[in-house]
Design a protein around this motif. Structure first.
Motif, PDB file in Angstrom:
ATOM      1  N   ASN A  10       0.845  -1.189   0.000  1.00 47.12           N
ATOM      2  CA  ASN A  10       0.000   0.000   0.000  1.00 47.12           C
ATOM      3  C   ASN A  10       0.881   1.240   0.000  1.00 47.12           C
ATOM      4  OD1 ASN A  10      -3.037  -0.684   0.470  1.00 47.12           O
ATOM      5  ND2 ASN A  10      -1.908  -2.049   1.810  1.00 47.12           N
ATOM      6  N   LYS A  11       0.438   2.249  -0.730  1.00 44.31           N
ATOM      7  CA  LYS A  11       1.171   3.499  -0.760  1.00 44.31           C
ATOM      8  C   LYS A  11       0.180   4.650  -0.834  1.00 44.31           C
ATOM      9  CE  LYS A  11       4.813   6.227  -1.397  1.00 44.31           C
ATOM     10  NZ  LYS A  11       5.892   6.380  -0.373  1.00 44.31           N
ATOM     11  N   VAL A  12       0.288   5.560   0.123  1.00 47.22           N
ATOM     12  CA  VAL A  12      -0.529   6.760   0.111  1.00 47.22           C
ATOM     13  C   VAL A  12       0.415   7.944  -0.036  1.00 47.22           C
ATOM     14  CG1 VAL A  12      -2.207   8.174   1.352  1.00 47.22           C
ATOM     15  CG2 VAL A  12      -2.231   5.681   1.628  1.00 47.22           C
ATOM     16  N   THR A  13       0.139   8.819  -0.968  1.00 50.39           N
ATOM     17  CA  THR A  13       1.016   9.951  -1.192  1.00 50.39           C
ATOM     18  C   THR A  13       0.196  11.146  -1.648  1.00 50.39           C
ATOM     19  OG1 THR A  13       3.101  10.637  -2.200  1.00 50.39           O
ATOM     20  CG2 THR A  13       1.520   9.529  -3.630  1.00 50.39           C
ATOM     21  N   GLU A  14       0.830  12.289  -1.561  1.00 53.30           N
ATOM     22  CA  GLU A  14       0.143  13.518  -1.958  1.00 53.30           C
ATOM     23  C   GLU A  14       0.293  13.760  -3.464  1.00 53.30           C
ATOM     24  OE1 GLU A  14       0.680  16.074   2.191  1.00 53.30           O
ATOM     25  OE2 GLU A  14       1.889  16.544   0.417  1.00 53.30           O
ATOM     26  N   LYS A  15      -0.696  14.378  -4.012  1.00 53.90           N
ATOM     27  CA  LYS A  15      -0.655  14.765  -5.421  1.00 53.90           C
ATOM     28  C   LYS A  15       0.614  15.561  -5.703  1.00 53.90           C
ATOM     29  CE  LYS A  15      -3.186  17.768  -8.606  1.00 53.90           C
ATOM     30  NZ  LYS A  15      -4.385  18.627  -8.773  1.00 53.90           N
ATOM     31  N   GLY A  16       1.261  15.229  -6.814  1.00 51.15           N
ATOM     32  CA  GLY A  16       2.466  15.939  -7.211  1.00 51.15           C
ATOM     33  C   GLY A  16       3.759  15.247  -6.817  1.00 51.15           C
ATOM     34  N   LYS A  17       3.672  14.296  -5.893  1.00 52.04           N
ATOM     35  CA  LYS A  17       4.867  13.566  -5.478  1.00 52.04           C
ATOM     36  C   LYS A  17       5.188  12.467  -6.485  1.00 52.04           C
ATOM     37  CE  LYS A  17       5.261  15.457  -1.287  1.00 52.04           C
ATOM     38  NZ  LYS A  17       6.428  16.244  -0.861  1.00 52.04           N
ATOM     39  N   ASP A  18       6.441  12.019  -6.474  1.00 52.29           N
ATOM     40  CA  ASP A  18       6.852  10.876  -7.295  1.00 52.29           C
ATOM     41  C   ASP A  18       6.741   9.602  -6.462  1.00 52.29           C
ATOM     42  OD1 ASP A  18       9.681  12.556  -8.950  1.00 52.29           O
ATOM     43  OD2 ASP A  18       7.506  12.898  -9.054  1.00 52.29           O
ATOM     44  N   VAL A  19       6.410   8.482  -7.111  1.00 51.49           N
ATOM     45  CA  VAL A  19       6.360   7.206  -6.410  1.00 51.49           C
ATOM     46  C   VAL A  19       7.104   6.150  -7.212  1.00 51.49           C
ATOM     47  CG1 VAL A  19       4.207   7.629  -5.182  1.00 51.49           C
ATOM     48  CG2 VAL A  19       4.142   6.557  -7.432  1.00 51.49           C
ATOM     49  N   GLU A  20       7.664   5.195  -6.485  1.00 50.06           N
ATOM     50  CA  GLU A  20       8.345   4.051  -7.107  1.00 50.06           C
ATOM     51  C   GLU A  20       7.724   2.773  -6.599  1.00 50.06           C
ATOM     52  OE1 GLU A  20      12.991   5.195  -8.154  1.00 50.06           O
ATOM     53  OE2 GLU A  20      12.527   3.623  -6.716  1.00 50.06           O
ATOM     54  N   LEU A  21       7.341   1.919  -7.500  1.00 53.79           N
ATOM     55  CA  LEU A  21       6.757   0.629  -7.149  1.00 53.79           C
ATOM     56  C   LEU A  21       7.722  -0.457  -7.617  1.00 53.79           C
ATOM     57  CD1 LEU A  21       3.130   1.334  -8.452  1.00 53.79           C
ATOM     58  CD2 LEU A  21       4.171   2.013  -6.283  1.00 53.79           C
ATOM     59  N   ARG A  22       7.852  -1.489  -6.780  1.00 53.56           N
ATOM     60  CA  ARG A  22       8.855  -2.509  -7.078  1.00 53.56           C
ATOM     61  C   ARG A  22       8.210  -3.861  -7.351  1.00 53.56           C
ATOM     62  NH1 ARG A  22      14.414  -4.015  -5.037  1.00 53.56           N
ATOM     63  NH2 ARG A  22      14.391  -6.298  -4.867  1.00 53.56           N
ATOM     64  N   CYS A  23       8.815  -4.603  -8.258  1.00 56.31           N
ATOM     65  CA  CYS A  23       8.347  -5.948  -8.579  1.00 56.31           C
ATOM     66  C   CYS A  23       9.535  -6.899  -8.652  1.00 56.31           C
ATOM     67  CB  CYS A  23       7.604  -5.957  -9.909  1.00 56.31           C
ATOM     68  SG  CYS A  23       7.164  -7.609 -10.492  1.00 56.31           S
ATOM     69  N   ASP A  24       9.425  -7.994  -7.922  1.00 55.88           N
ATOM     70  CA  ASP A  24      10.457  -9.034  -7.940  1.00 55.88           C
ATOM     71  C   ASP A  24       9.826 -10.272  -8.571  1.00 55.88           C
ATOM     72  OD1 ASP A  24      12.940  -9.784  -5.387  1.00 55.88           O
ATOM     73  OD2 ASP A  24      12.730 -10.481  -7.456  1.00 55.88           O
ATOM     74  N   PRO A  25      10.194 -10.598  -9.807  1.00 53.47           N
ATOM     75  CA  PRO A  25       9.504 -11.691 -10.506  1.00 53.47           C
ATOM     76  C   PRO A  25       9.945 -13.060 -10.006  1.00 53.47           C
ATOM     77  CG  PRO A  25      11.301 -10.884 -11.841  1.00 53.47           C
ATOM     78  CD  PRO A  25      11.253 -10.002 -10.620  1.00 53.47           C
ATOM     79  N   ILE A  26       9.275 -14.081 -10.486  1.00 50.57           N
ATOM     80  CA  ILE A  26       9.652 -15.457 -10.182  1.00 50.57           C
ATOM     81  C   ILE A  26      11.002 -15.740 -10.847  1.00 50.57           C
ATOM     82  CG2 ILE A  26       9.043 -17.872 -10.617  1.00 50.57           C
ATOM     83  CD1 ILE A  26       6.102 -17.013 -10.328  1.00 50.57           C
ATOM     84  N   SER A  27      11.871 -16.383 -10.118  1.00 51.51           N
ATOM     85  CA  SER A  27      13.196 -16.682 -10.645  1.00 51.51           C
ATOM     86  C   SER A  27      13.086 -17.509 -11.926  1.00 51.51           C
ATOM     87  CB  SER A  27      13.987 -17.472  -9.591  1.00 51.51           C
ATOM     88  OG  SER A  27      15.255 -17.828 -10.079  1.00 51.51           O
ATOM     89  N   GLY A  28      13.817 -17.076 -12.951  1.00 51.10           N
ATOM     90  CA  GLY A  28      13.803 -17.798 -14.223  1.00 51.10           C
ATOM     91  C   GLY A  28      12.814 -17.253 -15.227  1.00 51.10           C
ATOM     92  N   HIS A  29      11.891 -16.409 -14.766  1.00 55.68           N
ATOM     93  CA  HIS A  29      10.930 -15.803 -15.692  1.00 55.68           C
ATOM     94  C   HIS A  29      11.585 -14.614 -16.384  1.00 55.68           C
ATOM     95  CE1 HIS A  29       6.878 -17.364 -13.860  1.00 55.68           C
ATOM     96  NE2 HIS A  29       7.671 -18.337 -14.280  1.00 55.68           N
ATOM     97  N   THR A  30      11.689 -14.686 -17.708  1.00 58.19           N
ATOM     98  CA  THR A  30      12.325 -13.597 -18.432  1.00 58.19           C
ATOM     99  C   THR A  30      11.332 -12.522 -18.863  1.00 58.19           C
ATOM    100  OG1 THR A  30      12.121 -14.825 -20.496  1.00 58.19           O
ATOM    101  CG2 THR A  30      14.185 -15.086 -19.269  1.00 58.19           C
ATOM    102  N   ALA A  31      10.060 -12.853 -18.882  1.00 57.20           N
ATOM    103  CA  ALA A  31       9.043 -11.871 -19.275  1.00 57.20           C
ATOM    104  C   ALA A  31       8.438 -11.241 -18.024  1.00 57.20           C
ATOM    105  CB  ALA A  31       7.952 -12.535 -20.104  1.00 57.20           C
ATOM    106  N   LEU A  32       8.276  -9.930 -18.057  1.00 63.09           N
ATOM    107  CA  LEU A  32       7.708  -9.206 -16.919  1.00 63.09           C
ATOM    108  C   LEU A  32       6.738  -8.165 -17.443  1.00 63.09           C
ATOM    109  CD1 LEU A  32       9.540  -8.005 -13.750  1.00 63.09           C
ATOM    110  CD2 LEU A  32       8.014  -6.438 -14.963  1.00 63.09           C
ATOM    111  N   TYR A  33       5.588  -8.068 -16.789  1.00 66.28           N
ATOM    112  CA  TYR A  33       4.513  -7.183 -17.231  1.00 66.28           C
ATOM    113  C   TYR A  33       4.056  -6.312 -16.064  1.00 66.28           C
ATOM    114  CZ  TYR A  33       4.030 -11.052 -20.615  1.00 66.28           C
ATOM    115  OH  TYR A  33       4.251 -12.031 -21.551  1.00 66.28           O
ATOM    116  N   TRP A  34       3.657  -5.094 -16.378  1.00 69.49           N
ATOM    117  CA  TRP A  34       2.966  -4.236 -15.418  1.00 69.49           C
ATOM    118  C   TRP A  34       1.558  -3.965 -15.949  1.00 69.49           C
ATOM    119  CZ3 TRP A  34       4.417  -2.705 -10.631  1.00 69.49           C
ATOM    120  CH2 TRP A  34       5.779  -2.777 -10.275  1.00 69.49           C
ATOM    121  N   TYR A  35       0.580  -4.041 -15.041  1.00 69.44           N
ATOM    122  CA  TYR A  35      -0.803  -3.719 -15.345  1.00 69.44           C
ATOM    123  C   TYR A  35      -1.319  -2.754 -14.282  1.00 69.44           C
ATOM    124  CZ  TYR A  35      -0.806  -7.934 -18.311  1.00 69.44           C
ATOM    125  OH  TYR A  35      -0.519  -8.888 -19.267  1.00 69.44           O
ATOM    126  N   ARG A  36      -2.387  -2.063 -14.621  1.00 69.35           N
ATOM    127  CA  ARG A  36      -3.056  -1.187 -13.665  1.00 69.35           C
ATOM    128  C   ARG A  36      -4.516  -1.611 -13.585  1.00 69.35           C
ATOM    129  NH1 ARG A  36      -3.085   5.276 -14.612  1.00 69.35           N
ATOM    130  NH2 ARG A  36      -4.291   4.704 -16.468  1.00 69.35           N
TER     131      ARG A  36
END
Lengths: 114, 112
Positions: A10-36
Motif C-alpha cells: 500500500n502506498k498513500v502519497t500527496e498529489k504531485g509527489k513521485d512514487v516508485e513501485l517494485r516488482c520481484d519476478p519469479i526466478s527464471g521468468h524472463t518476461a515481466l509485465y505491469w498492469y493497472r
C-alpha cells in the motif's frame, strides 16, 4: 519466495509527489509485465519486458510513467508528479517466454493519491 | 483498452450448482485465457485455450472458444464456496507475445 513479490503493498502519497513501485519476478521468468487495475478502467496493460530487449511501452498512459528492469530481474515502475487519477492497484506479472505461457501475478501495490 | 466483455457482470448461485460465464472479444487472437481474482489479491491463471482449439477441460473447469463468434465461456461445475471470486477473460492479440487485454470480469458469489 516462490511467487511474484511486489512492494509496497500500500502506498498513500500527496498529489504531485513521485512514487516508485517494485516488482520481484519469479526466478527464471524472463518476461515481466505491469498492469493497472482501477474501478473505472478495469485491468490495463502498461509495459512489457522480455529479457534484455527494449520494453514495449505501448500501454503507458502518459510520459509521467516510466519503468526499468535491472539485470533482467527486478523491475521498478515510477510515476512522476502523481495525479489523483493515478490512484489504482498496480499489478506485476512474470512468465517464461512465449505466448502460450501463463502469467503469474503478484498481489499488487494499492496506490492512493490524496 | 478493454477488448473482452464478460457476461454477466455478477452471478450469485447456490453451492453445488454450475456457474457459467461468457466473454466476447473484438479482434483476432492468438489465445484466450481465464483468470480468477480473490478480493485484494493478484490474478491466478486458470486455463488457456488456443485459437485453434474449441474446448478445454481442467478439473471442474470447462472452457469453450468460438472464434467465428469471437466468444468464450467458462463453466465451473459443482461450485464451492471457495470459488467465490472475480473471473476475467484475457486475450493475447495475434502477431506475437504482448500484454494481455482483459475484460471487466464477472463477480461470482457462491452461497453456502
Amino acid at each position: 519466495g516462490a511467487g511474484v513479490s511486489q512492494s509496497p503493498s500500500n502506498k498513500v502519497t500527496e498529489k504531485g509527489k513521485d512514487v516508485e513501485l517494485r516488482c520481484d519476478p519469479i526466478s527464471g521468468h524472463t518476461a515481466l509485465y505491469w498492469y493497472r487495475q482501477s474501478l473505472g478502467q478495469g485491468l490495463e496493460f502498461l509495459i512489457y519486458f522480455q529479457g534484455n530487449s527494449a520494453p514495449d511501452k505501448s500501454g503507458l498512459p502518459s510520459d509521467r510513467f516510466s519503468a526499468e528492469r535491472t539485470g533482467g530481474s527486478v523491475s521498478t515502475l515510477t510515476i512522476q508528479r502523481t495525479q489523483q487519477e493515478d490512484s489504482a492497484v498496480y499489478l506485476c506479472a512474470s512468465s517464461f517466454p512465449g505466448y502460450l505461457q501463463p502469467q503469474h501475478f503478484g498481489d499488487g501495490t494499492r496506490l492512493s493519491i490524496l | 483498452s478493454q477488448q473482452g466483455e464478460e457476461d454477466p457482470q455478477a452471478l450469485s448461485i447456490q453451492e453445488g450448482e454450475n456457474a457459467t460465464m461468457n466473454c466476447s472479444y473484438k479482434t483476432s487472437i492468438n489465445n484466450l485465457q481465464w483468470y480468477r481474482q480473490n478480493s485484494g489479491r493478484g490474478l491466478v491463471h486458470l486455463i488457456l485455450i488456443r485459437s485453434n482449439e474449441r474446448e478445454k477441460h481442467s478439473g471442474r473447469l470447462r472452457v469453450t472458444l468460438d472464434t467465428s463468434k469471437k466468444s468464450s465461456s467458462l463453466l465451473i461445475t459443482a461450485s464451492r464456496a471457495a470459488d467465490t471470486a472475480s473471473y476475467f477473460c484475457a486475450t493475447l492479440p495475434g502477431g506475437g507475445a504482448d500484454g494481455l487485454t482483459f475484460g471487466k470480469g464477472t463477480h461470482l458469489i457462491i452461497q453456502p
